[in-house]
Scaffold this motif. Structure first.
Motif, mmCIF file in Angstrom:
data_model
loop_
_atom_site.group_PDB
_atom_site.id
_atom_site.type_symbol
_atom_site.label_atom_id
_atom_site.label_comp_id
_atom_site.label_asym_id
_atom_site.label_seq_id
_atom_site.Cartn_x
_atom_site.Cartn_y
_atom_site.Cartn_z
ATOM 1 N N ASP A 250 -30.049 142.700 -49.165
ATOM 2 C CA ASP A 250 -29.880 144.011 -48.531
ATOM 3 C C ASP A 250 -28.876 143.975 -47.391
ATOM 4 O OD1 ASP A 250 -31.732 145.036 -50.269
ATOM 5 O OD2 ASP A 250 -33.422 144.778 -48.891
ATOM 6 N N ARG A 251 -28.568 142.801 -46.917
ATOM 7 C CA ARG A 251 -27.589 142.659 -45.838
ATOM 8 C C ARG A 251 -26.313 141.986 -46.346
ATOM 9 N NH1 ARG A 251 -32.584 141.434 -43.376
ATOM 10 N NH2 ARG A 251 -33.133 142.843 -41.660
ATOM 11 N N LEU A 252 -26.060 142.161 -47.658
ATOM 12 C CA LEU A 252 -24.927 141.469 -48.252
ATOM 13 C C LEU A 252 -23.607 141.916 -47.651
ATOM 14 C CD1 LEU A 252 -24.089 139.381 -50.306
ATOM 15 C CD2 LEU A 252 -24.013 141.169 -52.050
ATOM 16 N N HIS A 253 -23.520 143.207 -47.223
ATOM 17 C CA HIS A 253 -22.261 143.665 -46.619
ATOM 18 C C HIS A 253 -21.968 142.923 -45.312
ATOM 19 C CE1 HIS A 253 -25.363 146.103 -44.716
ATOM 20 N NE2 HIS A 253 -24.528 146.387 -43.738
ATOM 21 N N LEU A 254 -23.044 142.601 -44.566
ATOM 22 C CA LEU A 254 -22.846 141.831 -43.338
ATOM 23 C C LEU A 254 -22.472 140.381 -43.658
ATOM 24 C CD1 LEU A 254 -25.820 143.157 -41.180
ATOM 25 C CD2 LEU A 254 -23.428 143.895 -41.150
ATOM 26 N N ILE A 255 -23.104 139.852 -44.704
ATOM 27 C CA ILE A 255 -22.785 138.493 -45.127
ATOM 28 C C ILE A 255 -21.339 138.419 -45.615
ATOM 29 C CG2 ILE A 255 -23.311 136.702 -46.831
ATOM 30 C CD1 ILE A 255 -26.231 137.566 -46.688
ATOM 31 N N LEU A 256 -20.900 139.473 -46.340
ATOM 32 C CA LEU A 256 -19.518 139.498 -46.807
ATOM 33 C C LEU A 256 -18.543 139.596 -45.636
ATOM 34 C CD1 LEU A 256 -19.843 141.818 -49.929
ATOM 35 C CD2 LEU A 256 -19.289 139.392 -49.936
ATOM 36 N N GLY A 257 -18.883 140.413 -44.639
ATOM 37 C CA GLY A 257 -18.045 140.500 -43.452
ATOM 38 C C GLY A 257 -17.941 139.159 -42.753
ATOM 39 N N LEU A 258 -19.088 138.489 -42.620
ATOM 40 C CA LEU A 258 -19.098 137.149 -42.031
ATOM 41 C C LEU A 258 -18.275 136.181 -42.875
ATOM 42 C CD1 LEU A 258 -20.397 135.262 -39.821
ATOM 43 C CD2 LEU A 258 -22.178 134.784 -41.507
ATOM 44 N N THR A 259 -18.428 136.295 -44.209
ATOM 45 C CA THR A 259 -17.703 135.421 -45.124
ATOM 46 C C THR A 259 -16.202 135.561 -44.945
ATOM 47 O OG1 THR A 259 -19.469 135.463 -46.779
ATOM 48 C CG2 THR A 259 -17.266 134.915 -47.556
ATOM 49 N N ALA A 260 -15.716 136.815 -44.846
ATOM 50 C CA ALA A 260 -14.289 137.042 -44.668
ATOM 51 C C ALA A 260 -13.797 136.400 -43.374
ATOM 52 C CB ALA A 260 -13.989 138.538 -44.664
ATOM 53 N N GLY A 261 -14.565 136.557 -42.303
ATOM 54 C CA GLY A 261 -14.191 135.943 -41.039
ATOM 55 C C GLY A 261 -14.170 134.430 -41.119
ATOM 56 N N VAL A 262 -15.153 133.867 -41.807
ATOM 57 C CA VAL A 262 -15.213 132.412 -41.962
ATOM 58 C C VAL A 262 -14.017 131.905 -42.762
ATOM 59 C CG1 VAL A 262 -16.484 130.560 -43.119
ATOM 60 C CG2 VAL A 262 -17.704 132.183 -41.677
ATOM 61 N N LEU A 263 -13.672 132.610 -43.852
ATOM 62 C CA LEU A 263 -12.538 132.187 -44.660
ATOM 63 C C LEU A 263 -11.239 132.242 -43.869
ATOM 64 C CD1 LEU A 263 -13.260 133.858 -48.127
ATOM 65 C CD2 LEU A 263 -13.632 131.489 -47.456
ATOM 66 N N LEU A 264 -11.042 133.330 -43.133
ATOM 67 C CA LEU A 264 -9.836 133.444 -42.312
ATOM 68 C C LEU A 264 -9.824 132.389 -41.211
ATOM 69 C CD1 LEU A 264 -9.561 137.329 -42.016
ATOM 70 C CD2 LEU A 264 -8.078 135.803 -43.330
ATOM 71 N N GLY A 265 -10.981 132.126 -40.599
ATOM 72 C CA GLY A 265 -11.070 131.091 -39.582
ATOM 73 C C GLY A 265 -10.781 129.713 -40.157
ATOM 74 N N LEU A 266 -11.277 129.466 -41.379
ATOM 75 C CA LEU A 266 -11.025 128.190 -42.041
ATOM 76 C C LEU A 266 -9.529 127.990 -42.265
ATOM 77 C CD1 LEU A 266 -12.149 125.662 -43.492
ATOM 78 C CD2 LEU A 266 -12.305 127.050 -45.563
ATOM 79 N N VAL A 267 -8.850 129.073 -42.681
ATOM 80 C CA VAL A 267 -7.402 128.991 -42.901
ATOM 81 C C VAL A 267 -6.649 128.777 -41.592
ATOM 82 C CG1 VAL A 267 -5.371 130.345 -43.548
ATOM 83 C CG2 VAL A 267 -7.385 130.321 -45.034
ATOM 84 N N LEU A 268 -6.962 129.625 -40.588
ATOM 85 C CA LEU A 268 -6.178 129.635 -39.354
ATOM 86 C C LEU A 268 -6.450 128.435 -38.458
ATOM 87 C CD1 LEU A 268 -6.529 133.428 -38.491
ATOM 88 C CD2 LEU A 268 -4.504 132.276 -39.388
ATOM 89 N N PHE A 269 -7.710 128.009 -38.381
ATOM 90 C CA PHE A 269 -8.083 126.980 -37.416
ATOM 91 C C PHE A 269 -8.197 125.579 -38.012
ATOM 92 C CE2 PHE A 269 -10.656 130.773 -35.673
ATOM 93 C CZ PHE A 269 -9.532 131.294 -35.054
ATOM 94 N N ASP A 270 -8.317 125.497 -39.347
ATOM 95 C CA ASP A 270 -8.576 124.205 -39.971
ATOM 96 C C ASP A 270 -7.476 123.813 -40.953
ATOM 97 O OD1 ASP A 270 -9.756 121.876 -40.771
ATOM 98 O OD2 ASP A 270 -11.441 122.792 -41.819
ATOM 99 N N LEU A 271 -7.236 124.655 -41.965
ATOM 100 C CA LEU A 271 -6.325 124.273 -43.036
ATOM 101 C C LEU A 271 -4.854 124.277 -42.608
ATOM 102 C CD1 LEU A 271 -7.941 126.007 -46.134
ATOM 103 C CD2 LEU A 271 -8.226 123.666 -45.325
#
Length: 242
Positions: free
Chosen positions: A25-46
């Motif tokens: 029921d909170r999948l939209h929040l999880i997806l929002g978090l997921t997008a931020g995590v993916l972008l953070g992974l790209v910008l700060f790690d990869l």
């Protein structure tokens, strides 16, 4: 040490997936978090990893940047070829029809990434214990997000919870297989950076053109935006600590 850190990676991935499965029921929040995590992974790690050391060039452009363009276009062409999106944000509603294939392909890419995480742990310890521990801590820290991402992406495209669990099991066990494979070969640094570039392009497209529109469809944008910012902040913290 390799076995201990690889098992920790498995548990971290599984925990992330369970969190996503138990909160539909909170999948939209999880997806929002997921997008931020993916972008953070790209910008700060990869990206910092890709640009460390010397880079091979082709046509005056660093090879990882060419493969990043290839990763972005590969997913874009795949989605357009299958007519996944028509450009109307309301059609991204979680209860609308989605092509299951994109969710499975995207999760498969994350499984491949987890396999290479295992390779990274194995090769890190071949280079030395200190290097191995540094790589392993970083992998374990972001594998929680990998598990969450795998489930969220599969479910966002209308796949069943059973498929999500199967992909989560594959994602969780992939680092074990990756670490074991390093007993058989070594991966040249140039090839690894080319792969990282491809994965960067794939993740940027996935986060901005796929997950974020899905997350914001039919839900309060403020909370979803806060989730995305939280995902970026989480990866900043994880990378900073590791």
């Amino acid at each position: 040490m390799v076995i201990v850190f690889t098992i920790a990676s498995v548990l971290s991935t599984a925990l992330g997936g369970v969190v996503a499965l138990r909160n539909p029921d909170r999948l939209h929040l999880i997806l929002g978090l997921t997008a931020g995590v993916l972008l953070g992974l790209v910008l700060f790690d990869l990206l910092p990893e890709v640009f460390s050391g010397d880079l091979a060039q082709f046509g005056g452009v660093p090879v990882p940047m060419l493969t990043a363009a290839g990763g972005f276009l590969a997913l874009h062409v795949t989605e357009r070829s299958l007519a996944i999106h028509s450009g109307h944000e309301h059609e991204y509603d979680l209860h609308a029809h989605h092509d299951h294939t994109i969710g499975l392909v995207s999760a498969g890419a994350l499984v491949t990434h987890s396999f290479l995480d295992g390779i990274g742990i194995g090769l890190g310890f071949q280079a030395g214990e200190a290097v191995g521990i540094t790589v392993a801590v970083a992998v374990v820290a972001h594998d929680f997000a990998d598990g969450l991402n795998t489930v969220a992406i599969v479910r966002a495209h209308g796949n069943t919870p059973g498929r999500a669990r199967a992909l989560l099991v594959a994602d969780a066990t992939a680092p074990l297989l990756g670490a074991a494979s390093t007993l058989l070969f070594t991966l040249p640094e140039g090839w690894l950076k080319a792969y990282l570039g491809f994965f960067i392009g794939f993740l940027v497209y996935l986060a901005t053109s796929d997950i974020l529109p899905e997350a914001h469809a039919g839900h309060p944008s403020r909370l979803t935006l806060m989730s995305t910012v939280a995902g970026l902040g989480l990866m900043w913290l994880v990378v900073g600590l590791s």
